[in-house]
Scaffold this motif. Structure first.
Motif, short mmCIF file in Angstrom:
data_model
loop_
_atom_site.label_atom_id
_atom_site.label_comp_id
_atom_site.label_asym_id
_atom_site.label_seq_id
_atom_site.Cartn_x
_atom_site.Cartn_y
_atom_site.Cartn_z
N GLY A 68 43.71 56.97 36.02
CA GLY A 68 44.51 56.52 34.88
C GLY A 68 44.00 55.20 34.34
N LYS A 69 43.76 54.27 35.26
CA LYS A 69 43.35 52.93 34.84
C LYS A 69 41.96 52.96 34.18
N LEU A 70 41.02 53.62 34.83
CA LEU A 70 39.65 53.59 34.34
C LEU A 70 39.48 54.38 33.03
N LEU A 105 38.22 38.53 41.44
CA LEU A 105 39.42 37.85 41.94
C LEU A 105 40.68 38.57 41.46
N GLY A 106 41.54 38.96 42.41
CA GLY A 106 42.70 39.77 42.08
C GLY A 106 42.24 41.19 41.78
N CYS A 107 41.48 41.75 42.74
CA CYS A 107 40.73 43.00 42.46
C CYS A 107 41.60 44.25 42.54
N PHE A 157 38.81 39.85 46.20
CA PHE A 157 39.98 39.28 46.88
C PHE A 157 41.24 39.77 46.20
N GLU A 158 42.22 40.14 47.00
CA GLU A 158 43.48 40.66 46.47
C GLU A 158 44.61 40.26 47.42
N LEU A 159 45.78 39.99 46.80
CA LEU A 159 46.94 39.55 47.57
C LEU A 159 47.64 40.70 48.30
N MET A 160 47.72 41.86 47.66
CA MET A 160 48.60 42.94 48.13
C MET A 160 47.93 43.84 49.16
N ALA A 161 48.55 43.95 50.33
CA ALA A 161 47.94 44.70 51.43
C ALA A 161 47.71 46.17 51.08
N GLN A 189 41.76 40.70 51.91
CA GLN A 189 43.07 40.21 51.48
C GLN A 189 42.99 38.69 51.41
N GLY A 190 43.50 38.12 50.33
CA GLY A 190 43.48 36.66 50.21
C GLY A 190 44.18 36.23 48.94
N ASP A 191 44.75 35.03 49.00
CA ASP A 191 45.38 34.42 47.83
C ASP A 191 44.30 33.60 47.13
N ILE A 192 43.99 33.95 45.90
CA ILE A 192 42.88 33.28 45.22
C ILE A 192 43.19 31.82 44.88
N CYS A 193 44.44 31.41 45.10
CA CYS A 193 44.75 29.98 44.96
C CYS A 193 44.21 29.21 46.17
N ILE A 249 37.98 38.11 36.57
CA ILE A 249 39.42 37.91 36.83
C ILE A 249 40.14 38.70 35.74
N LEU A 250 40.44 39.95 36.02
CA LEU A 250 40.94 40.85 34.98
C LEU A 250 42.45 41.03 35.11
N ASP A 251 43.18 40.47 34.15
CA ASP A 251 44.64 40.61 34.07
C ASP A 251 45.35 40.01 35.28
N VAL A 252 44.91 38.89 35.73
CA VAL A 252 45.46 38.28 36.96
C VAL A 252 46.04 36.89 36.71
N LEU A 253 45.40 36.11 35.85
CA LEU A 253 45.73 34.68 35.79
C LEU A 253 47.18 34.41 35.43
N HIS A 254 47.81 35.32 34.65
CA HIS A 254 49.19 35.04 34.22
C HIS A 254 50.21 35.18 35.35
N TYR A 255 49.78 35.69 36.52
CA TYR A 255 50.69 35.72 37.68
C TYR A 255 50.69 34.38 38.42
N ILE A 256 49.84 33.47 38.00
CA ILE A 256 49.59 32.24 38.75
C ILE A 256 50.00 31.04 37.89
C1 SAM Z 1 47.29 43.75 36.77
S1 SAM Z 1 46.58 43.78 38.36
C2 SAM Z 1 44.84 43.85 37.98
C3 SAM Z 1 44.02 44.35 39.12
C4 SAM Z 1 42.52 44.41 38.85
N1 SAM Z 1 41.99 43.14 38.43
C5 SAM Z 1 42.20 45.48 37.84
O1 SAM Z 1 41.78 45.16 36.73
O2 SAM Z 1 42.34 46.65 38.18
C6 SAM Z 1 46.77 42.09 38.89
C7 SAM Z 1 46.40 41.90 40.34
O3 SAM Z 1 46.32 40.50 40.65
C8 SAM Z 1 46.78 40.34 41.98
N2 SAM Z 1 47.13 38.93 42.21
C9 SAM Z 1 48.11 38.22 41.60
N3 SAM Z 1 48.14 36.96 42.11
C10 SAM Z 1 47.15 36.88 43.04
C11 SAM Z 1 46.69 35.85 43.92
N4 SAM Z 1 47.27 34.63 43.93
N5 SAM Z 1 45.68 36.12 44.77
C12 SAM Z 1 45.10 37.37 44.78
N6 SAM Z 1 45.49 38.38 43.98
C13 SAM Z 1 46.51 38.14 43.12
C14 SAM Z 1 47.99 41.27 42.02
O4 SAM Z 1 48.38 41.55 43.34
C15 SAM Z 1 47.45 42.50 41.27
O5 SAM Z 1 46.84 43.42 42.13
#
Ligand code: SAM
Length: 238
Positions: free
Chosen positions: A30-32, A56-58, A95-99, A120-124, A136-143
């Motif tokens: 679906g995503k690809l 980052l946030g893979c 690197f990704e946060l969610m197990a 697994q890792g927190d990119i902060c 860093i695809l669609d990740v930064l706004h969670y931080i």
């Molecule tokens: C919308 S998804 C995008 C995933 C991937 N980049 C992609 O394009 O398929 C955002 C991802 O960022 C991860 N994420 C958010 N904050 C993070 C952090 N501090 N460290 C690592 N991953 C993080 C989330 O767990 C989520 O899997």
């Protein structure tokens, strides 16, 4: 536009997820298939011919699988004549946060280790090491904003000279489109089982100004084709 080729590329990139179960396989497909950024990164030849990647946030590492599948097809001579050569992945660290995402990604790409390493890792907090390309695809706004800036500063330091950061962000100045994007993000995060997150946006001109201040040269391009989103891809070169 190369529809049958895109179908073969999608099959090759999603196949590694099949053994791991229904969700991961269909999520990758679906995503690809629905997100134009994966196709455009290849079609526009954004990356160098060979590179060490850091993603980052893979998530479940669909980007890694896409790059490997692309190169695999290219090496078999199955590649559109009007597309540039896809990058050879010397190494890709994700690197990704969610197990759960990590589990699906590692299971799918286990036979590519050590070329591909998903951790697994927190990119902060994680050490970025060195890379030629950081995504860093669609990740930064969670931080939060302070950590966004710290991450981007550390990305700049991690990049080899001439290296590039490729990121996609929402443009908080894009009116209704931005609000749709924001709403979808919250809903998806909630449905995936997380609490409703606080999201940290910036206007596009603020993203660009921040990256320039950190020493990058920045190019922007809209990247929301077919969707009512306000997504913009930023290519920031060191
Ligand atoms: C919308 S998804 C995008 C995933 C991937 N980049 C992609 O394009 O398929 C955002 C991802 O960022 C991860 N994420 C958010 N904050 C993070 C952090 N501090 N460290 C690592 N991953 C993080 C989330 O767990 C989520 O899997």
């Amino acid at each position: 536009m190369n529809e049958s080729f895109l179908a073969r590329l999608l099959d090759a990139a999603s196949r590694p997820y099949r053994a791991g179960g229904h969700f991961g396989y269909h999520f990758s497909r679906g995503k690809l298939s629905s997100d134009c950024i994966f196709r455009e990164l290849l079609r526009q030849g954004v990356f160098p011919k060979a590179a060490r990647f850091l993603d980052l946030g893979c998530g479940q590492a669909v980007f890694a699988s896409w790059l490997l599948a692309a190169r695999g097809l290219y090496d078999q001579g199955d590649w559109p004549a009007d597309w540039p050569e896809p990058p050879r992945v010397i190494e890709l660290r994700g690197f990704e946060l969610m197990a759960k995402d990590i589990g699906r990604g590692r299971a799918a790409l286990a036979d590519r280790e050590p070329q591909v390493i998903i951790r697994q890792g927190d990119i902060c907090k994680t050490d970025f090491g060195q890379a030629d390309v950081v995504t860093i695809l669609d990740v930064l706004h969670y931080i939060d904003h302070a950590n966004q800036e710290d991450i981007l500063r550390r990305v700049h330091a991690a990049l080899t000279p001439g290296g590039m950061l490729v990121t996609r962000v929402g443009d908080a100045d894009a009116g209704l489109y931005f609000h749709v994007c924001d709403w979808v993000d919250r809903a998806v995060t909630f449905v995936r089982g997380h609490r409703l997150p606080t999201l940290y946006y910036r206007r596009l001109d603020e993203w660009v100004a921040l990256l320039v201040r950190l020493g990058f040269q920045v190019e922007t391009m809209p990247m929301s084709e077919g969707k009512p989103f306000a997504n913009v891809m930023l290519i920031a070169r060191r």
